[in-house]
Design a protein around this motif. Structure first.
Motif, mmCIF file in Angstrom:
data_model
loop_
_atom_site.group_PDB
_atom_site.id
_atom_site.type_symbol
_atom_site.label_atom_id
_atom_site.label_comp_id
_atom_site.label_asym_id
_atom_site.label_seq_id
_atom_site.Cartn_x
_atom_site.Cartn_y
_atom_site.Cartn_z
ATOM 1 N N SER A 7 -2.728 28.506 -5.535
ATOM 2 C CA SER A 7 -2.606 28.174 -6.948
ATOM 3 C C SER A 7 -1.202 27.720 -7.300
ATOM 4 N N ASN A 8 -0.152 27.898 -6.038
ATOM 5 C CA ASN A 8 1.423 27.320 -6.282
ATOM 6 C C ASN A 8 1.649 26.356 -5.477
ATOM 7 N N ALA A 9 0.649 25.250 -5.144
ATOM 8 C CA ALA A 9 1.213 23.943 -4.432
ATOM 9 C C ALA A 9 2.504 23.488 -4.591
ATOM 10 N N SER A 10 2.849 23.521 -5.789
ATOM 11 C CA SER A 10 4.151 22.632 -6.309
ATOM 12 C C SER A 10 5.116 23.833 -5.559
ATOM 13 N N TRP A 11 5.057 25.028 -5.573
ATOM 14 C CA TRP A 11 6.213 25.811 -5.332
ATOM 15 C C TRP A 11 6.351 25.513 -3.597
ATOM 16 N N VAL A 12 5.207 25.285 -3.049
ATOM 17 C CA VAL A 12 5.078 24.938 -1.556
ATOM 18 C C VAL A 12 5.707 23.761 -1.489
ATOM 19 N N ASP A 13 5.438 22.965 -2.138
ATOM 20 C CA ASP A 13 5.859 21.308 -1.897
ATOM 21 C C ASP A 13 7.320 21.196 -1.983
ATOM 22 N N ARG A 14 7.785 22.061 -2.881
ATOM 23 C CA ARG A 14 9.223 22.037 -3.352
ATOM 24 C C ARG A 14 10.122 22.726 -1.964
ATOM 25 N N VAL A 15 9.660 23.741 -1.599
ATOM 26 C CA VAL A 15 10.549 24.634 -0.609
ATOM 27 C C VAL A 15 10.335 23.952 1.053
ATOM 28 N N ARG A 16 9.150 22.943 0.906
ATOM 29 C CA ARG A 16 8.815 22.271 2.115
ATOM 30 C C ARG A 16 9.580 20.920 2.054
ATOM 31 N N SER A 17 10.065 20.481 1.029
ATOM 32 C CA SER A 17 10.915 19.372 0.993
ATOM 33 C C SER A 17 12.391 19.438 1.722
ATOM 34 N N GLY A 18 13.077 18.125 2.156
ATOM 35 C CA GLY A 18 14.312 18.508 2.702
ATOM 36 C C GLY A 18 14.677 19.185 3.855
ATOM 37 N N GLU A 19 15.373 20.326 3.859
ATOM 38 C CA GLU A 19 15.696 20.874 5.002
ATOM 39 C C GLU A 19 14.613 21.438 5.634
ATOM 40 N N TYR A 20 13.638 21.784 5.170
ATOM 41 C CA TYR A 20 12.437 22.559 5.825
ATOM 42 C C TYR A 20 12.140 21.230 6.859
ATOM 43 N N ARG A 21 12.069 20.127 6.798
ATOM 44 C CA ARG A 21 11.262 19.022 7.636
ATOM 45 C C ARG A 21 12.085 18.943 8.795
ATOM 46 N N THR A 22 13.486 19.054 8.638
ATOM 47 C CA THR A 22 14.336 19.045 9.732
ATOM 48 C C THR A 22 13.967 20.255 10.703
ATOM 49 N N TYR A 23 13.988 21.500 10.091
ATOM 50 C CA TYR A 23 13.688 22.759 10.875
ATOM 51 C C TYR A 23 12.508 22.562 11.541
ATOM 52 N N TYR A 24 11.330 21.913 10.724
ATOM 53 C CA TYR A 24 9.996 21.790 11.482
ATOM 54 C C TYR A 24 9.989 20.936 12.552
ATOM 55 N N GLU A 25 10.639 19.968 12.647
ATOM 56 C CA GLU A 25 10.861 19.033 13.744
ATOM 57 C C GLU A 25 11.505 19.722 14.711
ATOM 58 N N LEU A 26 12.399 20.387 14.388
ATOM 59 C CA LEU A 26 13.564 20.905 15.477
ATOM 60 C C LEU A 26 12.664 22.068 16.094
ATOM 61 N N ASN A 27 11.964 22.839 15.685
ATOM 62 C CA ASN A 27 11.228 23.985 16.153
ATOM 63 C C ASN A 27 9.775 23.558 16.933
ATOM 64 N N TYR A 28 9.061 22.794 16.061
ATOM 65 C CA TYR A 28 7.820 22.545 16.549
ATOM 66 C C TYR A 28 7.351 21.111 17.231
ATOM 67 N N GLY A 29 8.427 20.416 17.100
ATOM 68 C CA GLY A 29 8.427 19.058 17.841
ATOM 69 C C GLY A 29 8.472 19.172 19.125
ATOM 70 N N ALA A 30 9.590 19.814 19.843
ATOM 71 C CA ALA A 30 9.723 20.092 21.162
ATOM 72 C C ALA A 30 8.634 20.723 21.701
ATOM 73 N N ARG A 31 7.925 21.773 20.958
ATOM 74 C CA ARG A 31 6.964 22.812 21.560
ATOM 75 C C ARG A 31 5.794 21.969 21.925
ATOM 76 N N ALA A 32 5.271 21.029 20.605
ATOM 77 C CA ALA A 32 4.213 20.399 20.955
ATOM 78 C C ALA A 32 3.919 19.366 21.962
ATOM 79 N N GLU A 33 5.283 18.779 21.993
ATOM 80 C CA GLU A 33 5.550 17.708 23.098
ATOM 81 C C GLU A 33 5.135 18.217 24.605
ATOM 82 N N ALA A 34 6.005 19.487 24.707
ATOM 83 C CA ALA A 34 5.902 20.184 26.034
ATOM 84 C C ALA A 34 4.526 20.666 26.265
ATOM 85 N N MET A 35 3.617 20.736 25.484
ATOM 86 C CA MET A 35 2.281 21.262 25.749
ATOM 87 C C MET A 35 1.173 20.160 26.029
#
Ligand code: NAD
Ligand code: TYD
Length: 340
Positions: free
Chosen positions: A311-339
């Motif tokens: 019910s709060n998709a817009s809250w999620v969208d807002r907190v996932r914009s900007g800095e979150y994308r950089t973090y996600y790539e940093l934390n999960y990008g390398a992990r997924a590649e390694a696997m």
């Protein structure tokens, strides 16, 4: 009663502030730096209340903290503000040590020069480290933290305790298990998996997914903190657990079921370094001394949480914009590649 809440714009702090606004006539001062994890949208319903005041600031800012104590003269402080995420503490430990240790120190120093009646320091079961089954940590267990996050929390616990022993500052420490519920930043296991499942994105399970956590609904945690604030004994430590231990994979499977997604979304990725296998704690002391009990069972709490994220998709969208994308790539990008 005037209460100073640090970190009141975060996940648990905002639930605590909303609870106090609903259930008490206390005056609340919310002191928060609004880092990536702080979000005033979490408090939209009470922003206009004349019993509530928001002050933006850093708990490491000695001058500001001192003047805040002098001008507000709070009766009690509940200290939530922290860098709260293990993965971020591995990627970048410096802000974690700074806020969790130095920030807590700054608050303790200001508090001991004030007439504060209660200093509740909000901590975590992670300070006990990983425990073999069937052990459950009581408050007397040795501290054995593994990550920069939990080590910094353990450091702040010890400092807080030293201020009780040395300066008779009325400190109380709470140590809770893993929280979940509405408004949690989607970097922690449950909100991240719910948000990804809703979007049909892969659910990144670290290692074999058999690590065990004890799940506590956020409102149960807040009631526990309030019990400690009002009825706890000075200088004491109180564990607050959900009494619901589950392996991560089981949590992920339930989220997939409740969101109507298939298990093909599960993606096993490289494990977290120093990953604690199992947390477990006993809340007997808090239950015996105050009558507190966790009230929301995991099935109800998880369904309620998923409904909130839907019910709060817009809250999620807002907190996932900007800095979150950089973090996600940093934390999960390398992990997924390694696997792959
Ligand atoms: P969160 O990351 O959602 O919120 C932290 C809040 O602190 C944010 O509003 C942020 O802006 C603020 N903050 C960060 N650094 C600050 C600084 N230097 N000065 C002022 N404000 C600052 O965290 P959370 O999950 O709500 O956790 C709150 C507390 O509860 C933390 O102390 C954490 O260690 C503890 N805890 C959390 C859990 C959990 O499962 N999330 C479990 C047990 C204990
Ligand atoms: P987390 O919510 O970060 O809390 P903590 O590490 O402080 O207990 O993680 C809970 C568990 O879920 C932990 O064992 C790590 C695991 N986990 C994953 O498997 N994948 C993820 O993407 C995340 C964020 C956590």
């Amino acid at each position: 009663m005037k209460i100073l809440v640090t970190g009141g714009a975060g996940f648990i702090g905002s639930a605590f502030v909303r609870m106090l606004a609903r259930e008490t006539d206390w005056h609340i001062v919310n002191f928060d730096a609004l880092t990536y994890a702080g979000n005033l949208e979490n408090l939209a319903g009470i922003a206009e209340s004349d019993r509530y005041r928001f002050v933006r600031g850093d708990i490491c800012d000695q001058e500001l903290v001192t003047s805040l104590f002098a001008s507000e003269r709070p009766d009690a402080i509940v200290h939530f503000a922290a860098e709260s995420h293990v993965d971020r503490s591995i990627l970048s430990p410096e802000p974690v040590v700074r806020t969790n240790v130095n920030g807590t120190f700054t608050l303790l120093e200001a508090a001991r020069r004030s007439a504060i009646a209660r200093f509740v320091h909000v901590s975590t079961d992670e300070v006990y480290g990983s425990l073999e089954s069937p052990l459950e940590a009581t408050e007397e267990f040795p501290l054995n933290p593994s990550s920069p996050y939990s080590a910094a929390k353990a450091g702040s616990d010890l400092l807080a305790r030293s201020y009780f022993i040395t300066f008779k500052l009325p400190v109380l420490i709470t140590r809770a298990s893993n929280n979940y519920g509405p408004y949690q930043f989607p970097e922690k296991l449950i909100p991240l998996m719910i948000a990804n499942a809703i979007d049909h994105k892969p659910l990144p399970v670290y290692g074999d997914g058999m690590q065990v956590r004890d799940w506590l609904y956020v409102d149960d945690h807040c009631r526990g903190i309030r019990s400690v604030l009002e009825h706890g004994r000075e200088g004491q430590i109180y564990n607050i657990g959900g009494n619901r231990s589950l392996p991560n994979l089981e949590v992920v499977r339930r989220i997939l079921e409740l969101t109507g997604r298939g298990r093909d979304l599960i993606s096993y990725v490289t494990d977290r370094p120093g990953h604690d296998r199992r947390y477990a704690l006993s809340s007997e002391k808090l239950m015996n001394e105050t009558g507190w009990r966790p009230e929301v069972d995991f099935e109800t709490g998880l369904a309620r949480t998923i409904e909130w994220y839907r019910s709060n998709a817009s809250w999620v969208d807002r907190v996932r914009s900007g800095e979150y994308r950089t973090y996600y790539e940093l934390n999960y990008g390398a992990r997924a590649e390694a696997m792959s």
